[in-house]
Design an enzyme around this catalytic site. Structure first.
Site, PDB file in Angstrom:
ATOM      1  N   ILE A  84      27.013   2.934   7.899  1.00 19.07           N
ATOM      2  CA  ILE A  84      25.866   3.373   9.514  1.00 19.07           C
ATOM      3  C   ILE A  84      27.128   3.996  10.309  1.00 19.07           C
ATOM      4  CG2 ILE A  84      24.604   1.592  11.480  1.00 19.07           C
ATOM      5  CD1 ILE A  84      23.837  -0.118   9.249  1.00 19.07           C
ATOM      6  N   GLY A 139      26.903   0.931   4.600  1.00 13.04           N
ATOM      7  CA  GLY A 139      25.485   1.014   4.794  1.00 13.04           C
ATOM      8  C   GLY A 139      24.511   1.531   2.984  1.00 13.04           C
ATOM      9  N   ASP A 142      25.068  -0.669   0.126  1.00 15.20           N
ATOM     10  CA  ASP A 142      23.744  -1.469   0.435  1.00 15.20           C
ATOM     11  C   ASP A 142      22.991  -0.740  -0.552  1.00 15.20           C
ATOM     12  OD1 ASP A 142      24.847  -3.944   2.126  1.00 15.20           O
ATOM     13  OD2 ASP A 142      24.832  -2.054   4.112  1.00 15.20           O
ATOM     14  N   GLU A 162      32.196  -3.360   5.835  1.00 21.85           N
ATOM     15  CA  GLU A 162      32.538  -3.880   7.270  1.00 21.85           C
ATOM     16  C   GLU A 162      33.220  -4.941   7.712  1.00 21.85           C
ATOM     17  OE1 GLU A 162      27.704  -2.623   5.667  1.00 21.85           O
ATOM     18  OE2 GLU A 162      30.168  -3.643   5.006  1.00 21.85           O
ATOM     19  N   ASP A 170      25.054  -7.067   5.960  1.00 16.83           N
ATOM     20  CA  ASP A 170      24.139  -7.679   6.126  1.00 16.83           C
ATOM     21  C   ASP A 170      23.062  -7.263   5.759  1.00 16.83           C
ATOM     22  OD1 ASP A 170      24.080  -5.905   8.654  1.00 16.83           O
ATOM     23  OD2 ASP A 170      23.608  -7.383  10.207  1.00 16.83           O
TER      24      ASP A 170
END
Length: 289
Positions: A84, A139, A142, A162, A170
């Site tokens: 991110i 991310g 993810d 993270e 998350d």
């Protein structure tokens, strides 16, 4: 014109409008495979707010497009994804409200909205194959964890970073990785934040195939996607839906679910065509959905 044709035509027209952070292409019009490229190479494809709008829109359009029977998720530039974008993270984590409860609720809604973008990958009815090269961080992990098949080249590496930003991942890694690589490997990645090279990623099951170079990976992934696109879309959608649902069920519950699913879907034209093609020793001609 049939309603399905109108829907497909409308989806194709929307795709041609383009995206801020993605490039969506069909390299060969005769092959029903579409590619979604993360397309911010100068920023190592870091995920911005626009990405979280672009990706679910692209997937929804391809989901409706009969000429898209399989999807490849890849990236432009030297790296797959750096995670991110930090400015996006800062903006998301700092909701403006004097009321602490209101600020917490706003932050919760923002996180859930970001999660929905990643979940859109596994909720897409078409199979999604990830083609990963270079860095796949935060991310990016993810994102690929939500794909159906993951491939990489020998230079790829993965990191759940993270924890080094003083937060818990998350957007899905902590939920999806344990069922992919096992709890121990997932905990190792998430708690240490270390880089996992391609060979180790293959050994733990994070990727299913490692290719010797990026060019070899692109060729190999194209072959995988072509093979998926040749199969019955009804069967592809059913297999994906049943596997995802069964992941969260007991074996008995999963068997009950697939029995219910097939009681509705087994009597398809595609099944008749598959059996006929086997008998006639030819390639089947499946329905376009």
């Amino acid at each position: 014109m049939a309603e399905d044709d109108v829907t497909g035509a409308a989806a194709e027209a929307e795709l041609k409008k383009g995206f801020e952070t993605l490039e969506v292409v069909q390299p060969d019009p005769s092959v029903p495979v579409h590619y979604i490229y993360l397309n911010r190479p100068a920023q190592r494809n870091a995920l911005t707010p626009a990405f979280f709008t672009d990706l679910p829109r692209a997937l929804a359009l391809l989901d409706r497009l009969p000429s898209a029977r399989a999807i490849v998720l890849a990236a432009r530039g030297p790296h797959f994804c750096a995670g991110i974008d930090l400015s996006t993270l800062a903006a998301t984590s700092s909701p403006r409200s004097a009321d602490r409860a209101a600020a917490s609720e706003l932050l919760r809604r923002r996180i859930i909205a970001l999660q929905a973008t990643i979940s859109a990958v596994e909720r897409c009815r078409k199979p999604v194959v990830a083609a990963i090269h270079g860095a796949c961080i935060g991310g990016g992990v993810d994102l690929v964890a939500a794909c159906d098949i993951r491939c990489c080249d020998e230079g790829a590496f993965f990191a759940v970073k993270e924890v080094d930003l003083a937060l818990a991942a998350d957007l899905g890694s902590l939920q999806r990785l344990p069922s992919i690589v096992g709890y121990g490997n997932a905990a190792d990645m998430a708690l240490t934040g270390r880089g996992v090279p391609a060979a180790e990623a293959k050994a733990m099951g994070l990727v299913t195939r490692v290719f010797p170079s990026r060019a070899a990976m692109e060729e190999g992934v194209a072959a995988i996607a072509r093979g998926l696109a040749e199969k019955s879309t009804v069967a592809m959608m059913g297999t994906k839906a049943v596997m995802l649902r069964s992941r969260d069920l007991t074996v008995d519950q999963g068997l009950e679910y697939v029995a219910t699913w097939n009681s509705a879907m087994l009597m398809s034209r595609d099944l008749e065509e598959a059996l006929r093609a086997q008998l006639e020793k030819r390639k089947p001609n499946f329905s376009r959905l």
